[in-house]
Enzyme design. Structure first.
Site, PDB file in Angstrom:
ATOM      1  N   GLU B  61       0.693  -1.366  -0.085  1.00  0.00           N
ATOM      2  CA  GLU B  61       0.100  -0.027   0.003  1.00  0.00           C
ATOM      3  C   GLU B  61       0.875   1.355   0.250  1.00  0.00           C
ATOM      4  O   GLU B  61       0.431   2.043  -0.689  1.00  0.00           O
ATOM      5  CB  GLU B  61      -0.788  -0.111   1.214  1.00  0.00           C
ATOM      6  CG  GLU B  61      -2.304  -0.842   0.934  1.00  0.00           C
ATOM      7  CD  GLU B  61      -1.843  -2.287   1.441  1.00  0.00           C
ATOM      8  OE1 GLU B  61      -0.790  -2.552   1.634  1.00  0.00           O
ATOM      9  OE2 GLU B  61      -2.954  -3.141   1.190  1.00  0.00           O
ATOM     10  N   HIS B 130     -10.764  -3.300  10.941  1.00  0.00           N
ATOM     11  CA  HIS B 130     -11.491  -3.271   9.683  1.00  0.00           C
ATOM     12  C   HIS B 130     -12.910  -2.647   9.618  1.00  0.00           C
ATOM     13  O   HIS B 130     -13.824  -2.850   8.782  1.00  0.00           O
ATOM     14  CB  HIS B 130     -11.892  -5.035   9.198  1.00  0.00           C
ATOM     15  CG  HIS B 130     -11.069  -5.793   8.728  1.00  0.00           C
ATOM     16  ND1 HIS B 130      -9.634  -5.996   9.501  1.00  0.00           N
ATOM     17  CD2 HIS B 130     -10.728  -6.305   7.350  1.00  0.00           C
ATOM     18  CE1 HIS B 130      -8.980  -6.781   8.625  1.00  0.00           C
ATOM     19  NE2 HIS B 130      -9.239  -6.942   7.344  1.00  0.00           N
TER      20      HIS B 130
HETATM   21  C1  LIG Z   1      -2.239  -4.272   4.516  1.00  0.00           C
HETATM   22  C2  LIG Z   1      -3.255  -4.999   4.116  1.00  0.00           C
HETATM   23  N1  LIG Z   1      -3.584  -5.128   2.830  1.00  0.00           N
HETATM   24  C3  LIG Z   1      -4.938  -5.801   2.290  1.00  0.00           C
HETATM   25  C4  LIG Z   1      -5.347  -6.693   3.190  1.00  0.00           C
HETATM   26  C5  LIG Z   1      -6.544  -7.663   2.620  1.00  0.00           C
HETATM   27  N2  LIG Z   1      -6.018  -8.908   2.625  1.00  0.00           N
HETATM   28  C6  LIG Z   1      -6.540  -9.667   3.792  1.00  0.00           C
HETATM   29  S1  LIG Z   1      -5.826 -11.179   3.664  1.00  0.00           S
HETATM   30  C7  LIG Z   1      -5.085 -10.693   1.966  1.00  0.00           C
HETATM   31  C8  LIG Z   1      -4.311 -11.872   1.282  1.00  0.00           C
HETATM   32  C9  LIG Z   1      -3.051 -12.478   1.976  1.00  0.00           C
HETATM   33  O1  LIG Z   1      -2.505 -13.230   1.049  1.00  0.00           O
HETATM   34  P1  LIG Z   1      -1.447 -14.287   1.755  1.00  0.00           P
HETATM   35  O2  LIG Z   1      -0.487 -13.353   2.560  1.00  0.00           O
HETATM   36  O3  LIG Z   1      -0.784 -14.927   0.491  1.00  0.00           O
HETATM   37  O4  LIG Z   1      -2.107 -15.218   2.761  1.00  0.00           O
HETATM   38  P2  LIG Z   1      -3.446 -16.015   2.321  1.00  0.00           P
HETATM   39  O5  LIG Z   1      -4.887 -15.333   2.364  1.00  0.00           O
HETATM   40  O6  LIG Z   1      -3.173 -16.623   1.101  1.00  0.00           O
HETATM   41  O7  LIG Z   1      -3.254 -17.165   3.389  1.00  0.00           O
HETATM   42  C10 LIG Z   1      -5.373  -9.441   1.719  1.00  0.00           C
HETATM   43  C11 LIG Z   1      -4.869  -9.022   0.581  1.00  0.00           C
HETATM   44  C12 LIG Z   1      -5.035  -6.627   4.579  1.00  0.00           C
HETATM   45  N3  LIG Z   1      -5.730  -7.437   5.466  1.00  0.00           N
HETATM   46  N4  LIG Z   1      -4.075  -5.791   5.145  1.00  0.00           N
END
Ligand SMILES: Cc1ncc(C[n+]2csc(CCOP(=O)(O)OP(=O)(O)O)c2C)c(N)n1
Lengths: 327, 352
Positions: B61, B130
């Site tokens: 971000e 959130h």
């Molecule tokens: C800083 C931030 N940006 C966006 C999000 C929204 N978000 C929640 S989980 C996620 C995906 C994360 O992917 P990964 O680290 O690969 O973990 P997975 O969900 O695949 O286990 C996102 C983008 C967030 N929680 N925090």
């Protein structure tokens, strides 16, 4: 691999799966009113790492943390009650599925902002080093975490101070609906890029609990003997939607052949076939084990739904600590 | 019956319109081209406008905000989308130290036309990280404009005004508004940032509101009207800059002020408005100005802890009763509720 370890790994993976699938089954009752990220299909990494860690090692995680919490020894009743928003929950209903904590077993907290606990884990590692007790700090992270700036800043500090920190990256190859190649350059794999920072790295199949176990064991020993931080990448696959109880493969964001490949190589069946073939485990043992797990999990759900909600007054509590909590 | 559209579709329409009418417009953010299209606000935009102009991004971000600023300096009009304001907190440095100050600290040499969409969460277990409504953070920074649409019929013109404004604009969309309906209209008056809108007229009390609170206020206003209490309801639309003239004029007429805010009470927009009115309109005030806001603690996850967290229409009616010292009935508003307190309607079954 010996019989006892095989039993433990099978038990741990089955327990995680049973918890996750029971949540999925009961989620539509609309009593678990919080965003919930399930680890079904990804059990091997948690189970293997959890077996290796000591109770005095510390762990942190992110939004998809149920498996990490359980494998570290976190209290099951308190986790389910937390998801149900009850006062008996591990965070008294304040945090829900994405905010798990059980300090009695060194699970220091999971939080919902991607990358948020990475530096916290390094800070815990700094404390462990100062205390000199050969404990390590483990940071569970998803593949999207290596896109955050704080990840690199944290690795730099961990290296600079030669900290006992283990980064465990579960690469399920997707961030929500977005495949890795739309978020990161894939010329080098994640662990290869991280290796360039100077940290010890290792890579393996995250659906192969034996491989995860051996590689993690090896790495934790190096860390405990003062080798500094290490990064492990284990590739794996999430069965269900990113957040919530359903399958969402009808949305076609993952190739059918990709789904089939990973589903047919799922961690529990893979390991148990090996264990039965090599005489480590018996089919009947596994079945008895599963019955016991289901009884434990059902009891946890019973505990949760029969627990009271927090009193409305609790909403405004805990903004500030009244005194120093713990040293 | 005229054709209906939703707040989310109106956002999408604005983005589509901007992309179509100006080749320098870019749209990116986590999940922008994915099957859910940021709650339906970016659906199909990549297919229509191509991967160079509409794209997903890494979970970076802060960097992506700086990249948006750089692209803006290079002649583009980037629109960056965050699925929650809480995720955009990682980009405060770029927003505050670069975007907000570039024009100022280089003596007006160049402006930064970026639009940052952030979605505000609420209820259904969104929990402490959130659900934050931190509009006052952004409004505190000279150089950032902060837009908070409430009405589905307004959001398109406000978003277009934000995109084509020469300055960085923080565009805050409340998640509970995305399904709000409005008539499809062919005429669209372009909005002017900094202009509030009078949604109802009355002499009794001035209510100033923003974003989702305006929806609660509208319910309260019609309930009050039935009881003979007529309200001047001002929907702020932008919380920086604030349309002081409209608020001052209204208070001059009513002498009574109630400000509604979706954010925490302490150091809130509501506090700013009350202070301003005390400074400028003291002589017109017939009673003490008051505010209804979120409390000074975070929103918990458990539904048991969010029951009385948010201000609702009946709270507004009760507060107006206190202000004008009149017994008012709000039972009808309570009886009308068909869904649990932590969802905007039965259509919402989580998770986000
Ligand atoms: C800083 C931030 N940006 C966006 C999000 C929204 N978000 C929640 S989980 C996620 C995906 C994360 O992917 P990964 O680290 O690969 O973990 P997975 O969900 O695949 O286990 C996102 C983008 C967030 N929680 N925090």
């Amino acid at each position: 691999m010996n019989k006892l370890l095989a039993q433990k790994l099978s038990h741990s993976m089955r327990r995680i799966r049973t918890v996750e699938e029971t949540i999925a089954e009961r989620y539509s009752e609309q009593q678990m009113r919080c965003p919930t990220h399930l680890s079904t299909g990804q059990e091997a990494v948690s189970a293997a790492v959890g077996e290796i860690l000591r109770k005095t090692d510390l762990a942190v995680s992110g939004h998809r943390a149920h498996a990490h919490y359980l494998a570290k020894g976190g209290n099951l009743n308190a986790m389910i009650a937390e998801i149900y928003g009850r006062v008996t929950g591990c965070a008294r209903g304040k945090g829900g599925s994405m905010h798990l904590i059980d300090e009695s077993v060194g699970f220091m907290g999971s939080t919902a902002i991607v990358g948020g606990t990475v530096p916290v884990g390094v800070g815990l590692g700094y404390g462990l080093k100062l205390k000199g007790e050969q404990n390590i700090a483990v940071i569970f992270l998803g593949d999207a975490v290596v896109e955050t700036g704080v990840f690199y800043e944290s690795i730099n500090f961990a290296l600079l101070k030669n900290l006992p920190v283990l980064f465990v990256c579960e690469n399920n190859q997707f961030s929500v609906y977005t495949p890795l190649e739309q978020r990161q350059s894939t010329t080098l794999d994640i662990y290869e890029r991280v290796a360039g920072l100077g940290v010890m790295t290792e890579y393996g199949n995250g659906n192969d609990v034996v491989e995860v176990y051996n590689k993690t064991k090896n790495m934790t020993e190096k860390i405990r003997s003062g080798g500094g931080p290490a990064f492990l990448q284990f590739d794996t696959f999430r069965w269900r939607e990113h957040c919530g109880p359903n399958y969402d493969d009808d949305l076609n964001y993952r190739e059918t052949s990709f789904i089939e490949k990973w589903r047919s190589d799922e961690p529990i069946a893979r390991f148990e076939k090996y264990a039965i073939d090599t005489g480590l485990l018996k089919e009947t043992e596994i079945q008895t084990n599963q019955i016991e797990i289901e009884a434990e999990v059902n009891a946890a759900f019973e505990f949760a739904v029969n627990s009271p909600f927090p009193h409305a007054d609790e909403a405004s509590k805990h903004v500030f600590a009244e005194q120093h909590i713990k040293g | 019956m005229s054709e209906k559209t939703t707040f989310a579709q109106e956002v999408r329409d604005a983005l589509h319109h901007a992309l179509s009418s100006d080749p320098s417009v870019l749209v990116f953010g986590l999940g922008v081209p994915d099957p859910k299209g940021v709650f339906g606000t970016t659906t199909d935009l990549q297919t229509i406008h191509g991967e160079d102009r509409v794209f997903d991004m890494p979970t970076s971000e802060n960097a992506m905000t700086g990249i948006a600023i750089g692209a803006a300096l290079g002649g583009f009009k980037p629109i960056l989308t965050h699925q929650r304001l809480d995720f955009a907190l990682l980009s405060m440095d770029q927003l505050v130290n670069n975007a907000a100050k570039w024009h100022f600290m280089f003596g007006g040499k160049r402006n930064v036309p970026v639009t940052i969409r952030m979605i505000l969460g609420r209820g259904w277990g969104q929990g402490p990280t959130h659900s934050q409504n931190l509009q006052s953070w952004f409004a505190h920074i000279p150089g950032l404009k902060v837009v908070m649409p409430a009405l589905a019929s307004d959001v398109k013109s406000l978003l277009l005004a934000s995109i084509f404004d020469p300055n960085p604009v923080i565009f805050l969309e409340h998640r509970w508004l995305h399904n709000m309906q409005t008539d499809v209209s062919t005429v669209m008056a372009p909005a002017k940032l900094g202009e509030a809108k009078l949604l109802s007229r009355g002499d009794a009390v001035t209510i100033v509101s923003m974003s989702y609170m305006t929806i609660e206020a509208l319910h309260a206003v019609s309930c009050l009207k039935e009881q003979g209490v007529e309200i001047d309801l001002i929907d702020l639309r932008t919380v920086s800059p604030i349309d002081w003239t409209k608020i001052e004029k209204s208070v001059e007429k009513t002498g009574r002020l109630l400000v509604l805010d979706t954010g925490f009470k302490q150091v809130s927009i509501a506090g700013e408005i009350i202070t301003h009115i005390i400074e400028t309109s003291w002589q017109h005030l017939k009673s003490q100005p008051v505010r209804l806001t979120a409390p000074n603690y975070s929103e918990s996850t458990s539904p048991a802890l969010t029951q009385n967290y948010h201000v609702r229409a009946d709270d507004i009616v009760t507060k107006v009763g206190e202000i004008i010292d009149k017994e008012l009935n709000c039972q009808q508003l309570i009886d009308q509720r068909s869904s649990l307190h932590d969802v905007p309607g039965d259509w919402f079954t989580g998770p986000f």
